[in-house]
Design an enzyme around this catalytic site. Sequence first.
Site, PDB file in Angstrom:
ATOM      1  CE  LYS A   6     -37.100  -0.454  53.196  1.00  0.00           C
ATOM      2  NZ  LYS A   6     -38.507  -0.680  52.819  1.00  0.00           N
ATOM      3  CE1 TYR A  46     -30.836  26.768  73.568  1.00  0.00           C
ATOM      4  CE2 TYR A  46     -30.876  24.566  72.601  1.00  0.00           C
ATOM      5  CZ  TYR A  46     -30.278  25.807  72.742  1.00  0.00           C
ATOM      6  OH  TYR A  46     -29.128  26.082  72.056  1.00  0.00           O
TER       7      TYR A  46
HETATM    8  C1  LIG Z   1     -38.831  -1.872  53.603  1.00  0.00           C
HETATM    9  C2  LIG Z   1     -39.682  -2.926  53.061  1.00  0.00           C
HETATM   10  C3  LIG Z   1     -39.646  -4.220  53.596  1.00  0.00           C
HETATM   11  C4  LIG Z   1     -38.881  -4.584  54.852  1.00  0.00           C
HETATM   12  O1  LIG Z   1     -39.690  -4.320  55.964  1.00  0.00           O
HETATM   13  P1  LIG Z   1     -39.251  -4.744  57.451  1.00  0.00           P
HETATM   14  O2  LIG Z   1     -40.429  -4.358  58.271  1.00  0.00           O
HETATM   15  O3  LIG Z   1     -38.054  -3.934  57.770  1.00  0.00           O
HETATM   16  O4  LIG Z   1     -38.975  -6.188  57.416  1.00  0.00           O
HETATM   17  C5  LIG Z   1     -40.376  -5.206  52.960  1.00  0.00           C
HETATM   18  N1  LIG Z   1     -41.115  -4.937  51.873  1.00  0.00           N
HETATM   19  C6  LIG Z   1     -41.191  -3.692  51.351  1.00  0.00           C
HETATM   20  C7  LIG Z   1     -42.028  -3.456  50.145  1.00  0.00           C
HETATM   21  C8  LIG Z   1     -40.503  -2.653  51.934  1.00  0.00           C
HETATM   22  O5  LIG Z   1     -40.590  -1.425  51.410  1.00  0.00           O
END
Ligand SMILES: *Cc1c(COP(=O)(O)O)cnc(C)c1O
Length: 364
Positions: A36, A260
């Site tokens: 994702k 800054y």
């Molecule tokens: C993003 C996500 C994962 C992956 O998590 P990691 O900590 O990157 O392994 C697994 N399950 C769900 C439901 C997620 O949203």
Amino acid sequence: MHFRPTRAEISRQALENNARVARQLAAGARLIGVVKADGYGHGMLTVANAIARYVDAFAVAFVDEAVQLRNAGFQQPVILLEGCFSEAELPICAHYNFQPVVHQQEQLNAITTARLVRPLAVWLKVDTGMHRLGWAPEQVAEAYQQLKRCPQVASVTMMSHFAAADSHNHKLNQQQLELFEDACAVTEANLDLSVANSAALVSTAIDLAHPSQQWVRSGILIYGDNPSSSQLPAPLQSVMRLVAAVIAIRDIKAGDTVSYGGTWEAKRDSTIATVSIGYADGYPRHAKNGTPVFINGHKAHLAGTVTMDMIMVDITDVPEVNIGDEVELWGANVSVAEIAQCADTISYDLLTGVSARVPRVPVS
Ligand SMILES: *Cc1c(COP(=O)(O)O)cnc(C)c1O
């Protein structure tokens, strides 16, 4: 065309290495590569290509991301971790063979009334304590029965998500596992299950019951960060190397300040390099004075607040720095986890935050 010497190199070989480590940890379970958010900012298709032969499925957050995978030719199962936002997505799921999570009654109703070219494999999500998505444990029996009666549903996989899997001894872990087991007990005994993210996969404190029925969902591990304190069977490799270049160098006097707000003050006469990356590229604006960067084989440190397009680095102790020299902001020499700590955040945030103006450059 990119003239600016700022880029994120993405190592395919590191992706493969890390996917192999995840594969090894998953042992008898099946492995889902979580891609994702554009593969956690690495470029979803680059990632999917590199890890395809080590994973049994991909997971994305929502349908738009999944369509990208199919359009690129990937045939693996794709799980939609948030399921569908509207009923209009269900025919797309059926057409492309996506597997939506069903986490609430609205989604279930939409499936019941949908007309689909083929039934869907769905994932029934149980809220065991994260309190983000999912059915309360006591609702699971009814939701499962409804799905089972539904001709639009081909199969059900039970899932839940840990809230604190990165804390080895957190009491939520055991509580959530028990609630999940109880919730699953009202379904058929042979259903597939999925609870583990990367941290749970690595953690020796979390026991993956029924490994042969498990689907492990691994993201951050594949991108090279171990989210738990547990040891790994083999080292991970950093996947993203965020690099920029020295574009200016100046000498300043003791007592002068940099950037800054003048928050960094030279304790001695100092040499300052200006580097071609800033918060508009996703380098964290909250990175503290002293955050390390890697330049010509040496660590140097951030001097002054991060600006939109540039940062300044104290190179007084680094020999022979020239305009055009490469600077690693994170990668194999300074880990993204270390930078995240200096900016009060987590590696996930930094990796997914690298902005669109930074070209991703796949390297072997
Ligand atoms: C993003 C996500 C994962 C992956 O998590 P990691 O900590 O990157 O392994 C697994 N399950 C769900 C439901 C997620 O949203």
